[in-house]
Design a protein around this motif. Structure first.
Motif, mmCIF file in Angstrom:
data_model
loop_
_atom_site.group_PDB
_atom_site.id
_atom_site.type_symbol
_atom_site.label_atom_id
_atom_site.label_comp_id
_atom_site.label_asym_id
_atom_site.label_seq_id
_atom_site.Cartn_x
_atom_site.Cartn_y
_atom_site.Cartn_z
ATOM 1 N N GLN A 22 0.854 -1.189 0.000
ATOM 2 C CA GLN A 22 0.000 0.000 0.000
ATOM 3 C C GLN A 22 0.878 1.223 0.000
ATOM 4 O O GLN A 22 1.888 1.272 0.675
ATOM 5 C CB GLN A 22 -0.873 0.002 1.248
ATOM 6 N N SER A 30 -1.942 6.486 1.024
ATOM 7 C CA SER A 30 -3.327 6.183 0.690
ATOM 8 C C SER A 30 -4.087 5.738 1.931
ATOM 9 O O SER A 30 -3.500 5.314 2.910
ATOM 10 C CB SER A 30 -3.385 5.088 -0.380
ATOM 11 N N ALA A 32 -6.303 3.537 4.560
ATOM 12 C CA ALA A 32 -6.212 2.128 4.949
ATOM 13 C C ALA A 32 -7.223 1.317 4.159
ATOM 14 O O ALA A 32 -8.195 1.840 3.626
ATOM 15 C CB ALA A 32 -6.477 1.996 6.451
ATOM 16 N N SER A 33 -7.010 0.007 4.146
ATOM 17 C CA SER A 33 -7.894 -0.887 3.415
ATOM 18 C C SER A 33 -9.279 -0.909 4.054
ATOM 19 O O SER A 33 -9.490 -0.422 5.145
ATOM 20 C CB SER A 33 -7.306 -2.297 3.423
ATOM 21 N N VAL A 82 -2.871 1.245 13.109
ATOM 22 C CA VAL A 82 -1.814 0.664 12.289
ATOM 23 C C VAL A 82 -1.048 -0.321 13.162
ATOM 24 O O VAL A 82 -0.669 -0.015 14.297
ATOM 25 C CB VAL A 82 -0.862 1.756 11.755
ATOM 26 N N ASP A 124 -2.696 -6.961 12.407
ATOM 27 C CA ASP A 124 -3.592 -6.318 11.440
ATOM 28 C C ASP A 124 -4.921 -5.978 12.092
ATOM 29 O O ASP A 124 -5.646 -6.856 12.547
ATOM 30 C CB ASP A 124 -3.816 -7.245 10.243
ATOM 31 N N GLY A 130 -3.794 -0.871 8.287
ATOM 32 C CA GLY A 130 -2.497 -1.053 7.648
ATOM 33 C C GLY A 130 -1.503 -1.700 8.599
ATOM 34 O O GLY A 130 -1.698 -1.713 9.816
ATOM 35 N N GLY A 151 -2.800 -3.442 2.777
ATOM 36 C CA GLY A 151 -2.385 -2.246 3.490
ATOM 37 C C GLY A 151 -1.060 -2.403 4.202
ATOM 38 O O GLY A 151 -0.725 -1.604 5.064
ATOM 39 N N SER A 152 -0.286 -3.420 3.855
ATOM 40 C CA SER A 152 1.041 -3.605 4.454
ATOM 41 C C SER A 152 2.064 -2.795 3.678
ATOM 42 O O SER A 152 1.986 -2.692 2.454
ATOM 43 C CB SER A 152 1.453 -5.080 4.421
ATOM 44 N N LEU A 166 -1.439 5.198 8.292
ATOM 45 C CA LEU A 166 -0.177 4.599 7.876
ATOM 46 C C LEU A 166 0.803 5.631 7.320
ATOM 47 O O LEU A 166 2.001 5.563 7.603
ATOM 48 C CB LEU A 166 -0.430 3.488 6.845
#
Length: 154
Positions: free
Chosen positions: A6, A10, A12-13, A26, A83, A87, A113-114, A138
């Protein structure tokens, strides 16, 4: 940017935090060639971030047999453990740990998101955990960890 990684800038998922896993913070994974080093830095960062909720931190050090080296299985397990849907920031110590994390990101083995952070291991870990514990995204965690390169000691 590699596949699966990621952009730290941007959002986070959409991944939801699991039941009972706490707020969407995070997560931080500390990857070292030495399990005791990774665990000690994780403990230091947790203690310095204490005073409120502390972001989830996991150590992924050494090999499965307890030797020096890196283990992709330990890294993946640690990333999944921390998680929370905001992220996962991975900080690494030396050469092959960098390559291992990059390969895991390219192969989409890590949670969405890693991101691999470019930061010094100890100072960056402390900055990342403290910042993540505030609920920062993140991108802010990555920036705080990277800023640790500028810490002057003399």
């Amino acid at each position: 940017m590699t596949a699966g990684q990621q952009d730290p800038g941007s959002p986070a998922s959409d991944h939801d935090a699991g039941p009972g896993s706490g707020p969407a913070l995070v997560g931080i994974v500390l990857v070292s060639h030495s399990a005791p080093v990774a665990e000690s830095v994780a403990e230091l960062a947790r203690e310095l971030a204490a005073g409120g909720p502390v972001a989830p931190v996991a150590a992924a050090g050494g090999t499965a047999l307890g030797g020096l080296g890196t283990s992709s299985e330990r890294i993946v397990a640690a990333a999944r453990e921390v998680d929370r849907g905001a992220g996962v920031a991975l900080l690494v110590d030396l050469g092959s740990s960098v390559l291992t994390v990059k390969a895991l990101l390219m192969e989409d083995e890590l949670p969405p998101g890693s991101a691999l952070l470019d930061a010094p291991f100890v100072e960056g870990a402390v900055a990342a955990v403290v910042t993540a514990s505030t609920g920062a995204p993140l991108a802010a965690v990555a920036a705080a960890a990277a800023e640790a390169y500028a810490y002057r000691k003399a």
